[in-house]
Each structure stands twice: as C-alpha cells, then as structure tokens.
Scaffold this motif. Sequence first.
Motif, short mmCIF file in Angstrom:
data_model
loop_
_atom_site.label_atom_id
_atom_site.label_comp_id
_atom_site.label_asym_id
_atom_site.label_seq_id
_atom_site.Cartn_x
_atom_site.Cartn_y
_atom_site.Cartn_z
N GLU A 1 35.64 14.40 -20.24
CA GLU A 1 35.30 14.64 -21.63
C GLU A 1 35.14 16.13 -21.93
O GLU A 1 35.62 16.63 -22.95
CB GLU A 1 34.01 13.89 -21.97
CG GLU A 1 33.59 14.04 -23.42
CD GLU A 1 32.34 13.25 -23.75
OE1 GLU A 1 31.89 13.31 -24.90
OE2 GLU A 1 31.83 12.56 -22.83
N GLU B 1 37.40 18.39 -24.49
CA GLU B 1 36.83 19.17 -25.61
C GLU B 1 37.26 20.62 -25.56
O GLU B 1 37.45 21.25 -26.60
CB GLU B 1 35.30 19.06 -25.57
CG GLU B 1 34.77 17.66 -25.88
CD GLU B 1 33.26 17.59 -25.72
OE1 GLU B 1 32.68 18.60 -25.26
OE2 GLU B 1 32.68 16.54 -26.04
N SER C 1 43.83 16.16 -25.10
CA SER C 1 42.83 15.15 -25.42
C SER C 1 43.14 13.80 -24.81
O SER C 1 42.37 12.85 -24.98
CB SER C 1 42.72 14.99 -26.94
OG SER C 1 43.98 14.63 -27.49
#
Length: 855
Positions: A395, A399, A404
């Motif tokens: 994650e 970010e 993504s």
Amino acid sequence: MFTLAEVASLSDIQPTYRILKPWWDVFMDYLAVVMLMVAIFAGTMQLTKDQVVCLPVLQSTVSPKVQPDTAGKADFTTVETTTVQEEASMRTVSFESPTTVAPDILLSRATSSQYQPTESGQELKKEQKDSSGRKTNLDFQQYVFINQMCYHLALPWYSKYFPYLVLIHTIILIVSSNFWFKYPKTCSKIEHFVSILGKCFESPWTTKALSETACEDSEENKQRLTGAQSLPKYVSTSSDEGSPSASTPMITKSGFKFSADKPMIEIPSVTILDKKDGEQAKALFEKVRKFRAHVEDSDLIYKLYVGQTVIKTVKFIFILCYTANFVNTISFEHICNPKVEHLIGYTQFECTHNMAYMLKKLLISYISLICVYGFICLYTLFWLFRIPLKEYSFEKVREESSFSDIPDVKNDFAFLLHMVDQYDQLYSKRFGVFLSEVSENKLRGISLNHEWTYEKLRQHVSRNAQDKQELHLFMLSGVPDAVFDLTDLDVLKLELIPEAKITAKISQMTNLQELHLYHCPAKVEQTAFSFLRDHLRCLHVKFTDVAEIPAWVYLLKTLRELYLIGNLNSENNKMIGLESLRELRHLKILHVKSNLTKIPPNITDVAPHLTKLVIHNDGTKLVVLNSLKKMTNVAELELQNCELERIPHAIFSLSNLQELDLKSNSIRTIEEIISFQHLKRLTCLKLWHNKIVSIPSSITHVKNLESLYLSNNKLETLPAAVFSLQKLRCLDVSYNSIAVIPVEIGLLQNLQHFHITGNKVDVLPKQLFKCVKLRTLSLGQNCITSIPDKVSQLLQLTYLELKGNCLDRLPATLGQCQLLRKSGLVVEDHLFDTLPSEVKEVLNQDTGIPFANGI
C-alpha cells in the motif's frame, strides 16, 4: 581441539543471505560467537592450567589416643611425643592394627630414625626450629595420586565439563539460527528469491521506473519534458495506466468509461534503456511471476523460522534453569574423602581448585550472554506473532508511486518481504516494480518502440486485394508508437496483441477506415475514440469470448461494416447476447461467424438500416429465426452451415431481399421456393452444398432470378422449368449426377456463365451453342466424347473447361472464338497439340483482355 574458525564455519551463510537476517538474528549471531569464545577460552584454560592441590587433614595432637576418621574407618595412632626433645630424638609411627598399613609404605625418614636416633637428633632439632608446619609422612607420588583422585571425586561435575557444555549449547543455537538457510526445501526458494531480489534492485529499469514516479509530481520536470523535442519516442504520462477503472473501457451500470486523455510527453534520453537492459528486465518480470506462483502456494519457510525460534527459546530456558543452580557449587576449597587410607594412611583431605574463581566469572558471563540471547528470542517471537507475517501489503509503495496495481502477496512470499524490510525497505519497494503490470507494460512499450521503428514498419506495409495499403502486426507486446506515423495507411490489422493501446496519435492517420482486432481487446484514449467514431467505416473483431469485444465498439456511430468472429454461446446460458447495437446507426453490413442457436435479439436494434446480414455457424443448428422478419431492408442474407433442413419461412417476409445464400446446410427439398414469388427483387439464389435431389417446377414463379447456384447437391435431372427463367445469366449445377443437358437450355439467351463440371454428361446438345452470350463454359470431369464445331458461335467465350473428359481431339473451330486464349482453355496438353498450328497461334496470342474463370 578444533579452532574457533572451524566452529564459526557452522554459522557461515552466503553473503547475499544477509538481507534476510534482521537485526536480532545478527545480534544473536554475534552473541553466539562470544559464547563460542567463552567456551574455547574456558576449555583451553582447563586443559592447560586446571588442577587440584590437596593436603591431608591431620588428627589433633592434644589426645594421645587414637582418633577415628570422619568416615568411621580404620584409626591411625598419632605420633606420640612427650616433649620436643623426645620427638626430635625418637619419632615412631605406631598403628593400632598392624594389618591396616603395610610396613613397606612407611617413610624412610621414620625408619632410619629408629635405627639411628642419636645421629639425627641434632638435625631434627635444627629442622624443628626452622619449620613450624606439620609433617605428613607422604611422598610426591602419593600427593600426585591424591590430587588426581580428588579432582574427580571432590569437584562438582559442572566445574569439569562447563566448557564442553557451553560449546555444545552454542553449536545447537547456531544451527537453529541458520537451519532455514540449509534445509533443502527452503534453501532453494530462498536462494532463488535472493537472486531475483538482487537483480531487481540493480536493474536499470527499476531506477528508471522509480525516477519517473518521483518526477511525475514535479511541475518543473513536466515543463522540461514537454519542451524537449529531440527523441521520437512517446508514451502516455497517465498514472492510471493499466488501472481497470481508468484505462480500460467498460460497460457498467453507470455508463461507459474511457482512459483519461493525458498529454503526450517525450521521454528524456537519460531514461532510455538499451536493448540488453530491456531484455533482462522482461526476463525478470517473467521470473518474478513464476516465483510468486511457486512460493505463494505454501508457508513452509515461515513455519520453519517460527519453529527454530521456538527451539532457541526453549533452549534458553533450559540452559538458564539448570546453569543457575551450579553457580554456587563452584568454590576454591573442597573436602575430599577418597577412601584410600590403605594406600595413603589418611582418610580426609582438604583441596583447592586453582580455576574456581576464573570458571565462576566465566559462568556468570555465560549466564549473562544467554539471558540477553533469550530476551532477543522472546522479542523475535513477539514480532512473529504481533502482525500477520503471511500477508504483505504494498500500500505504501502504491501511494508513493504511479504503480497502483501492485498486488499484495501472501504466505512465504510475504514473509520473505517482511524479513527484507527489516534489512532495508528499499529492496521491497524496488521489488514491487516487477510485480506491477503497469510497469511491465511500460517496459514492453519502450522495448517495442526500440525494435519497431518507422522504417521497419514501412517495410511491412503491403497492398491487399482491394489495392489498399495494409499493415498486419502479429503477436507483439503492444502497438508501436511509430504505427501512428503511417498517415497514408488504409487498413490496420492487430492480431494477438493483448496489451494493445490506441493513443491520440491515431488522429494523424486520416486515411484509416478499416481496423482488424483479432484476439486483441484494444484500449483507446478519449481523443483516439473520438477519431475512430468519426472516421472508422469497417471493423473486424475476432474473439474467444464475447467479453473480449472492446466496449467502445458499440459506440462507433459512423461504422458501416462490422465483422464478429468468435464464440457467442456458453454452457450455462442459451445465448450470450451482444451489447446493445442501437448506437450503430449507420451500420449496413453485419457479419457474424459463430455458433448461434438463434439470432441475437440485439441485432434487431440495427435491423431497420441493415442491408446485409451474414451468419456463418460452425455446424450448430440455427433454430429461432423469427427476428429475421424485422429486417425489412436486408438485401443480402447468408445463413451458412446452420444445419437448416428447409428454407426458413421468415425469409419470405424480406421484401427487399436481392440475394439469398443458404450454403452448406442440410436442405433436402425446396418446395417452399414458390413463396419466393413474393420477393420481387430476388435475383440471386444460392442453394449449393446441400442435399437437394430435385428442383420443383414452381421455380418458374421466381421470374427475376439471374443467378442460380445448385452445385454440390444430389440432382440427377434439370427440369425444363429452370430454362423458363429468361433473365438467368449464371447457372451452376456442378458436382451433381446429371446425365443430360436438356435442349431447352437454348432458351436462355441471356446466359453468360454455365457450370456443369463433375457430372455424367456425355453429349452436348447443339442448342447449347445458341446461348451466344456465354463467356464461361465449364464442362470438365464428365463423359463427353466430342465437342461440336458449333462452339465457334460462342464469340464472347473467354473460359472453356474441358479437362477430364473422353475427348480425342479438339475442333479446329475453337480458333473462331475471338476472345478465347490458351490461358482460358483448361484441357489436357495432348489434346491442345491436336489443334492446327494456326489455331494454336491464335490461342497463344495475348490480347490483354481479362477472362472470367467462374463465379
């Protein structure tokens, strides 16, 4: 004795494995080395300097009586003296029991004093004055004997074996710490992981991908990139590339979505990879994909690491529990009762252990080290169970980067990444680049553009049968950017390109009107879609599943021709419907090659303006045809290989139908042909490759028929009704069982093409040659024995097939067929040689006039 280096080799691992050793493992390794040094130092001291010195405990001199020893054994009489002078003059050792001690073990000095008391009296007096200690009457060998005896009897076992126990425990701890690196089932996975991780960390593609991510949010960098014009390599800066919600057009409940239309920027030269680096990076993507599939299936590495940590913790508790009890047992003084008074004459000895203080300090040091080691083991267990180590999330990387789509991993793959994070989190960040499909697609795009330059693509451009410029790209990783620079291209074919992306640059291809997508679910940007919507006229889509059809296809408002080739049926559903076609308002031709059981209802959305419908089945029976009635404007209808047994009644409602093709079905009778009289515009009827045995006389009602195809059936005769069709220009009855050509054939004055190849005809009627407009005459593979001279009446004949008959010569009048040439004469060579030379010269002339070679 082995050396420290030999023992330390047990903990040696490959240097590259260090990235999998967190700080606690490294700290425990150093503690293990220190404990090894303690063990080896203590063992060395024990072997070289460890000894026990013992002295006998003498009985009291106050009482002249015999004193019993502490063990209750035989009593020795003390040396009785009344005065110092008497002791000096006469020293005797008397035993209460003469059998207790043998006389030959008495000291020589005591023996000699019995025989020479007067000679040694002065010496004893002098010795008594010089020494104040007590005499033991033991010689050196007896001292050595009692020292060794008491070393084994009086010293605690822990004092003697302490170095060896420390060494064994330390070796066990070292083996436990590194067992997961040695176990075959985990060693191979770890070695493979470390190898891939190192290559990913050092790959130029990783540096490029992360540097691009770092620059994406910099406005200054964007301006610099926009202004650069030195390199013709273009890519999209969309950070959502590869994301289903942003770049993949989809039909959803809320509507249709396209990829964001991002500006095209030029890549600076510093980020361009050479061919070798690109190939290595592509190989790494494949290795990472296979490694992930292999390692994520099990959690053996995780369980083994937890197991060895538990073993070390239990080992620590065990060592601490039993070692702490022996600290107080190590002392300098010890009382020894060797039970050898019959050899020495004494029952009790007091001994000193010269290594006692050193061993005690080493033991305390060892306990301190093992305590620290144990607390680290407890912390390791706390870390192992504090968070789920069999799950790893990228994650934070997602970010911080444009990738993504980096997936989360699990099981051993996740555990290894957690271990790497304890060493350096940058490794996982760089490794994540090779888990991203977006990153892989970018790499493929760069490599593709290196390989497929404008010059190379230009060499692959060819002209098709329609004399249009065509480019066919097959099994590439994407669409090269240089394709969109071919502005004069008419037809673009993309086949087996799963990651095809059509960018805004396609708007430069102003001549492009036809696009082929064969197993290629292409994605389009908004600007590219706008161009295709306004300019594309013909689209071919080949697919395995209907979901592969790009959703934007259904929104091409100016599309005129749509060809769909693929599976539209499934086992679970009777029919998978196409998406709504109602937006295709200008669609004229729809070609579906599939396995339909009924005509898709959505086709009726375009029914009012559809002029040609083609359905080619793979042998699946087409049952429901009622929707055909709505296609009132259809002029051409083809239902091929649909297992039809009769002509569908729904066809008779198509008042504008001009051409009907029912090829490769199972039609046996065509009695319904009388209903074709309502189809006033029907001019072409193709019933070839069926099982028709006869032609009904009602065919005369189809008066406007110009072409009739009945080849590859089971006809034996041609009824006279066929020759009443005065407008008939093409008649094909090849490959049947017809034996006679009726004389009524002369009534077909407009007949231009007659095919009766592969039948049983043996005689040609003279009336055949009254069809003076004949241009094509196929008579091959029959039983014809002669060709009448009246063949010269066919002045427009350009194609004559006679091969496979029983001819022995050709008529010389063939030379009067002005348009016939040797290239249009299909006959055996020996028959051609029977013609007169002047006729052969005429036939060999090249007039440049094209001939018809069949329909």
